[in-house]
Design a protein around this motif. Structure first.
Motif, PDB file in Angstrom:
ATOM      1  N   VAL A 195      15.310 -43.381 -21.564  1.00 31.57           N
ATOM      2  CA  VAL A 195      15.186 -43.232 -23.008  1.00 31.57           C
ATOM      3  C   VAL A 195      16.429 -43.739 -23.734  1.00 31.57           C
ATOM      4  O   VAL A 195      16.536 -43.640 -24.947  1.00 31.57           O
ATOM      5  CB  VAL A 195      14.901 -41.771 -23.435  1.00 31.57           C
ATOM      6  CG1 VAL A 195      13.592 -41.283 -22.852  1.00 31.57           C
ATOM      7  CG2 VAL A 195      16.046 -40.846 -23.052  1.00 31.57           C
ATOM      8  N   GLY A 196      17.388 -44.280 -22.953  1.00 31.79           N
ATOM      9  CA  GLY A 196      18.553 -44.907 -23.580  1.00 31.79           C
ATOM     10  C   GLY A 196      19.615 -43.928 -24.040  1.00 31.79           C
ATOM     11  O   GLY A 196      20.307 -44.180 -25.014  1.00 31.79           O
ATOM     12  N   LEU A 197      19.753 -42.800 -23.335  1.00 32.56           N
ATOM     13  CA  LEU A 197      20.767 -41.823 -23.748  1.00 32.56           C
ATOM     14  C   LEU A 197      21.938 -41.730 -22.776  1.00 32.56           C
ATOM     15  O   LEU A 197      22.658 -40.743 -22.769  1.00 32.56           O
ATOM     16  CB  LEU A 197      20.129 -40.441 -23.921  1.00 32.56           C
ATOM     17  CG  LEU A 197      19.368 -40.207 -25.218  1.00 32.56           C
ATOM     18  CD1 LEU A 197      18.805 -38.800 -25.263  1.00 32.56           C
ATOM     19  CD2 LEU A 197      20.249 -40.446 -26.430  1.00 32.56           C
TER      20      LEU A 197
ATOM     21  N   ARG B 145      14.296 -38.335 -28.229  1.00 34.12           N
ATOM     22  CA  ARG B 145      14.432 -39.013 -26.936  1.00 34.12           C
ATOM     23  C   ARG B 145      14.647 -37.983 -25.836  1.00 34.12           C
ATOM     24  O   ARG B 145      14.091 -38.101 -24.739  1.00 34.12           O
ATOM     25  CB  ARG B 145      15.649 -39.945 -26.939  1.00 34.12           C
ATOM     26  CG  ARG B 145      15.454 -41.210 -27.726  1.00 34.12           C
ATOM     27  CD  ARG B 145      16.802 -41.867 -27.926  1.00 34.12           C
ATOM     28  NE  ARG B 145      16.728 -42.894 -28.951  1.00 34.12           N
ATOM     29  CZ  ARG B 145      16.468 -44.166 -28.703  1.00 34.12           C
ATOM     30  NH1 ARG B 145      16.288 -44.565 -27.458  1.00 34.12           N
ATOM     31  NH2 ARG B 145      16.385 -45.030 -29.680  1.00 34.12           N
TER      32      ARG B 145
ATOM     33  N   THR C 118      13.859 -45.311 -38.382  1.00 33.31           N
ATOM     34  CA  THR C 118      14.023 -44.752 -37.048  1.00 33.31           C
ATOM     35  C   THR C 118      12.673 -44.569 -36.395  1.00 33.31           C
ATOM     36  O   THR C 118      12.497 -44.797 -35.200  1.00 33.31           O
ATOM     37  CB  THR C 118      14.736 -43.391 -37.128  1.00 33.31           C
ATOM     38  OG1 THR C 118      15.849 -43.519 -37.992  1.00 33.31           O
ATOM     39  CG2 THR C 118      15.198 -42.940 -35.766  1.00 33.31           C
TER      40      THR C 118
ATOM     41  N   ILE D 153       9.896 -46.349 -36.801  1.00 30.61           N
ATOM     42  CA  ILE D 153       9.365 -47.610 -36.283  1.00 30.61           C
ATOM     43  C   ILE D 153      10.082 -47.998 -34.998  1.00 30.61           C
ATOM     44  O   ILE D 153       9.460 -48.403 -34.011  1.00 30.61           O
ATOM     45  CB  ILE D 153       9.495 -48.712 -37.358  1.00 30.61           C
ATOM     46  CG1 ILE D 153       8.460 -48.454 -38.452  1.00 30.61           C
ATOM     47  CG2 ILE D 153       9.288 -50.093 -36.748  1.00 30.61           C
ATOM     48  CD1 ILE D 153       8.560 -49.381 -39.631  1.00 30.61           C
ATOM     49  N   PHE D 154      11.395 -47.786 -34.987  1.00 33.27           N
ATOM     50  CA  PHE D 154      12.138 -48.106 -33.770  1.00 33.27           C
ATOM     51  C   PHE D 154      11.707 -47.223 -32.606  1.00 33.27           C
ATOM     52  O   PHE D 154      11.550 -47.699 -31.476  1.00 33.27           O
ATOM     53  CB  PHE D 154      13.642 -47.958 -34.025  1.00 33.27           C
ATOM     54  CG  PHE D 154      14.459 -48.328 -32.837  1.00 33.27           C
ATOM     55  CD1 PHE D 154      14.560 -49.660 -32.439  1.00 33.27           C
ATOM     56  CD2 PHE D 154      15.085 -47.357 -32.077  1.00 33.27           C
ATOM     57  CE1 PHE D 154      15.283 -50.007 -31.328  1.00 33.27           C
ATOM     58  CE2 PHE D 154      15.809 -47.705 -30.955  1.00 33.27           C
ATOM     59  CZ  PHE D 154      15.915 -49.035 -30.583  1.00 33.27           C
ATOM     60  N   MET D 155      11.495 -45.941 -32.890  1.00 34.95           N
ATOM     61  CA  MET D 155      11.078 -45.021 -31.831  1.00 34.95           C
ATOM     62  C   MET D 155       9.675 -45.361 -31.321  1.00 34.95           C
ATOM     63  O   MET D 155       9.372 -45.157 -30.151  1.00 34.95           O
ATOM     64  CB  MET D 155      11.120 -43.569 -32.332  1.00 34.95           C
ATOM     65  CG  MET D 155      12.516 -43.005 -32.466  1.00 34.95           C
ATOM     66  SD  MET D 155      13.463 -43.009 -30.928  1.00 34.95           S
ATOM     67  CE  MET D 155      12.597 -41.759 -30.004  1.00 34.95           C
TER      68      MET D 155
ATOM     69  N   GLN E 257       8.563 -48.403 -31.052  1.00 36.14           N
ATOM     70  CA  GLN E 257       8.779 -49.514 -30.116  1.00 36.14           C
ATOM     71  C   GLN E 257       9.335 -49.001 -28.794  1.00 36.14           C
ATOM     72  O   GLN E 257       8.941 -49.449 -27.715  1.00 36.14           O
ATOM     73  CB  GLN E 257       9.753 -50.523 -30.733  1.00 36.14           C
ATOM     74  CG  GLN E 257       9.130 -51.250 -31.912  1.00 36.14           C
ATOM     75  CD  GLN E 257      10.157 -51.908 -32.794  1.00 36.14           C
ATOM     76  OE1 GLN E 257      11.359 -51.646 -32.675  1.00 36.14           O
ATOM     77  NE2 GLN E 257       9.703 -52.763 -33.684  1.00 36.14           N
ATOM     78  N   GLU E 258      10.239 -48.022 -28.905  1.00 33.90           N
ATOM     79  CA  GLU E 258      10.792 -47.430 -27.690  1.00 33.90           C
ATOM     80  C   GLU E 258       9.703 -46.734 -26.884  1.00 33.90           C
ATOM     81  O   GLU E 258       9.661 -46.828 -25.666  1.00 33.90           O
ATOM     82  CB  GLU E 258      11.884 -46.416 -28.075  1.00 33.90           C
ATOM     83  CG  GLU E 258      13.179 -47.041 -28.519  1.00 33.90           C
ATOM     84  CD  GLU E 258      13.930 -47.614 -27.336  1.00 33.90           C
ATOM     85  OE1 GLU E 258      13.793 -48.841 -27.106  1.00 33.90           O
ATOM     86  OE2 GLU E 258      14.630 -46.861 -26.650  1.00 33.90           O
TER      87      GLU E 258
ATOM     88  N   ARG F 122       7.837 -49.286 -25.033  1.00 30.67           N
ATOM     89  CA  ARG F 122       8.636 -49.780 -23.906  1.00 30.67           C
ATOM     90  C   ARG F 122       8.640 -48.769 -22.754  1.00 30.67           C
ATOM     91  O   ARG F 122       8.407 -49.124 -21.598  1.00 30.67           O
ATOM     92  CB  ARG F 122      10.085 -50.026 -24.371  1.00 30.67           C
ATOM     93  CG  ARG F 122      11.039 -50.378 -23.238  1.00 30.67           C
ATOM     94  CD  ARG F 122      12.480 -50.561 -23.718  1.00 30.67           C
ATOM     95  NE  ARG F 122      13.131 -49.350 -24.169  1.00 30.67           N
ATOM     96  CZ  ARG F 122      13.646 -48.421 -23.349  1.00 30.67           C
ATOM     97  NH1 ARG F 122      13.556 -48.558 -22.047  1.00 30.67           N
ATOM     98  NH2 ARG F 122      14.224 -47.351 -23.839  1.00 30.67           N
TER      99      ARG F 122
ATOM    100  N   PRO G 283       3.413 -56.698 -27.291  1.00 31.96           N
ATOM    101  CA  PRO G 283       3.784 -55.783 -28.377  1.00 31.96           C
ATOM    102  C   PRO G 283       3.177 -56.212 -29.694  1.00 31.96           C
ATOM    103  O   PRO G 283       3.010 -57.399 -29.949  1.00 31.96           O
ATOM    104  CB  PRO G 283       5.318 -55.898 -28.414  1.00 31.96           C
ATOM    105  CG  PRO G 283       5.619 -57.224 -27.822  1.00 31.96           C
ATOM    106  CD  PRO G 283       4.566 -57.477 -26.809  1.00 31.96           C
TER     107      PRO G 283
ATOM    108  N   GLU H 249       2.540 -56.427 -33.944  1.00 29.77           N
ATOM    109  CA  GLU H 249       3.302 -56.673 -35.166  1.00 29.77           C
ATOM    110  C   GLU H 249       2.653 -55.912 -36.311  1.00 29.77           C
ATOM    111  O   GLU H 249       1.458 -56.057 -36.544  1.00 29.77           O
ATOM    112  CB  GLU H 249       3.292 -58.181 -35.497  1.00 29.77           C
ATOM    113  CG  GLU H 249       4.092 -59.033 -34.539  1.00 29.77           C
ATOM    114  CD  GLU H 249       5.585 -58.938 -34.800  1.00 29.77           C
ATOM    115  OE1 GLU H 249       5.977 -58.366 -35.846  1.00 29.77           O
ATOM    116  OE2 GLU H 249       6.357 -59.426 -33.961  1.00 29.77           O
TER     117      GLU H 249
END
Ligand SMILES: Nc1ncnc2c1ncn2[C@@H]1O[C@H](COP(=O)(O)OP(=O)(O)O)[C@@H](O)[C@H]1O
Ligand SMILES: [Mg+2]
Lengths: 293, 271
Positions: free
Chosen positions: B143-145, B163, B190, B192-194, B196-197, B200, B248, B250
């Motif tokens: 989760v990138g932490l 996360r 945040t 929208i970014f989450m 995408q995460e 992923r 992904p 758009e």
């Protein structure tokens, strides 16, 4: 159009985005200007304290109160003598310890019983239903109301004083442990359930740690109650302690002894509450830093 | 969306190789809460749906239409008044490590670090310390932490907190991830970014996902399939949409916008 708002997509961009999410205050060194110094809060603390002491000193030296208000210098000199001279066989340190030990014993006894009972009541509805009605009768009674009965039951020795402190500290300890658990977000228990924990895990992983801050808040209230109680008990009947010093000062019309006694109580009580704060920081390192002590 | 062009539906077919066996089956679920002994709150009415293995299913509906209740029933935290939930053919009666739940309000243990939170599942299930640390570290990295293991929740932003919530659910090794409006409290960017995460992470660690949201964009961005609920109590199924857009996705893609319009129009009818 869609090309304009191209979003970062896959891994690798993770780090950058997180860096944006971290909230970090960057402490910059700013130049010292006169404006910044006189608006600095610590500077203002000093100004207000010194002004207060100066005004007190001036009023104390004048005969506005006809000698009934000792000046700060007189108080300090009087207590400097108390460090070596004895009052009723004890130096100042002896009296401080007499009061402090009563507070600590009463406080320890009360919290050792009140916190577990409070936790039990909050966690078990049957225990709650049995204890709560009786507890509710005693709850609104001011602890000082117990002074006379304590002396009748236990005499004027140590047990009666400790009894009053226990009475005064019991209620906030129990109440805060109880509400500390009652106010826990029920979904936190669901987290443990979903992760595969049982009722015991819920209590150990959620109930106890989540109630610590409330328990410590209760300890703080208890401690301040304990000092009120020990004072009351010592004012009524005692041969030692800070309350005794104050009563002696009153009997001898020695205002520097009375005022000094009050100041020392404040200092000692503040020190004990500082100890509770330090203990809380050790036990609950996750809590946000509290502003000042 | 049946009119997807050939290329994209083929893409989806490859993805869905083993998607045909239902992982979760909800059969005629209804839920009535009894409040204060007498008051009845009818929250869900006759919900039937299937979630296929490794499918990303989004349940879409406005606030207060019973989405959380449905997810809690599937998690085993509530019992349905009528109907049953089957997981791999077995009736769900209580929570289990086969289902992981992510909460809208994070529900992190404030008294535990990121590591302490993420390793809680394995810890409760008796996994030895060294091993559960390794598992937790894997998902913290996922989760990138990484580098935040020893932070306490109050030191993290909302996105980072969630996360942790996601890593904590993953670390218990569930076959099904249940997410209840996980990004509902985040700001739009945040969020929208989450999303995408989330995509992923889901691509890396394929699981069956049941994702609840009230946000149409979020639903279209993430879903293989969207089940929309009616906007008033009791919550009923309104429609089901297959989202055959290539990933992904758009947000500004014409098909995306078309789909968005369609679902918006359909849901305003039921509101
Ligand atoms: N435990 C409960 N007891 C009584 N009513 C409940 C309970 N849980 C939820 N409800 C009711 O169900 C309704 C829908 O809740 P919820 O499932 O949280 O909806 P959503 O997640 O879609 O916002 C709410 O209006 C609430 O009043
Ligand atoms: Mg909800």
């Amino acid at each position: 159009m869609s090309a304009m708002i191209k979003q970062p997509t896959n891994s690798g961009t993770g780090d950058r985005a997180i860096a944006n999410e971290v909230q970090e205050a960057v402490g910059e060194k700013k130049p010292m200007t006169i404006y910044r110094v006189i608006t600095n809060e610590y500077f203002l603390y000093c100004v207000s304290t010194v002004t207060f002491l100066l005004v007190w000193q001036v009023i104390g030296q004048s005969d506005m109160f006809k000698g009934a208000l000792a000046s700060p210098v007189q108080v300090v000199l009087r207590f400097d003598r108390m460090l070596t001279d004895t009052l009723a066989g004890l130096t100042l340190w002896g009296h401080i310890w007499a009061s402090t030990s009563r507070v600590l014993i009463g406080f320890a006894l009360a919290s050792a019983f009140a916190i577990p009972i409070g936790l039990f009541m909050a966690l078990n509805p049957y225990v709650d239903a049995i204890i709560k009605p009786v507890f509710d009768i005693f709850k609104p009674m001011p602890p000082i109301a117990w002074v006379s009965i304590a002396i009748l039951w236990f005499g004027i020795g140590e047990p009666s004083k400790i009894f009053i402190i226990v009475i005064g500290t019991f209620v906030p300890c129990l109440l805060n442990a109880y509400t500390g658990i009652r106010l826990i977000e029920p979904e936190l228990y669901d987290v443990v359930k979903v992760l595969g924990g049982n009722r015991r895990d819920e209590i150990i992983q959620v109930s106890f740690p989540a109630s610590f801050p409330a328990i410590f808040a209760g300890l703080q209230i208890s401690l301040s109650n304990a000092w009120t109680c020990v004072l009351a008990a010592e004012l009524v009947a005692s041969r030692s302690g800070l309350g005794f010093i104050i009563v002696q000062g009153m009997k001898m019309s020695d205002t520097s002894l009375v005022i000094g006694g009050m100041v020392i109580i404040a200092i000692v009580a503040w020190t004990t509450s500082l100890l509770v704060i330090i203990l809380e920081k050790l036990v609950c390192p996750w809590k946000r830093k509290l502003e000042g002590f | 969306m049946k009119s997807a062009d050939y290329a994209s539906s083929q893409y989806i077919c490859l993805e869905r190789d083993n998607m045909n066996t239902p992982k979760i089956v909800c059969q005629n679920i209804s839920k009535i809460f009894i409040q204060k002994g007498t008051q009845r709150v009818h929250v869900l009415q006759d919900i039937s749906l299937e979630v296929r293995d490794n499918e990303f299913l989004v349940i879409l509906g406005p606030g207060q239409c019973g989405k959380s209740t449905l997810l809690r029933i599937i998690a085993g935290l509530e019992t349905p008044s009528e109907g049953t939930v089957l997981l791999d053919g077995q009736t769900v009666t209580k929570p289990g490590p086969d289902r992981g739940l992510v909460f809208q309000s994070y529900m992190l243990f404030a008294w535990r670090t990121v590591m302490g939170n993420v390793e809680m599942g394995p810890k409760l299930n008796g996994v030895p310390k060294a091993e559960r640390r390794k598992i937790a570290q894997h998902y913290i990295n996922l989760v990138g932490l990484q580098k935040f293991e020893n932070h306490y929740p109050h030191q993290l932003s909302g996105g980072m907190k969630q996360r942790v919530g996601i890593a904590r659910a993953y670390a218990n090794g569930p076959q099904v991830m249940l997410l209840d409006e996980p990004f509902g409290q985040l700001d739009a960017q945040t969020r929208i970014f989450m999303e995408q995460e989330t995509e992923r992470i889901w691509q890396t660690e394929k699981r069956t996902v049941l994702f609840v949201t009230n946000n149409i964009d979020e639903a279209i961005f993430l879903a293989d399939r969207i089940v929309s609920l009616e906007g008033k109590l009791p919550g009923r199924m309104a429609s089901v949409y297959d989202i055959d857009l290539p990933r992904p996705r758009e947000h500004t893609d014409m098909k995306f916008l078309h789909l968005r319009q369609m679902i918006t129009d359909a849901s305003t009818l039921t509101l």
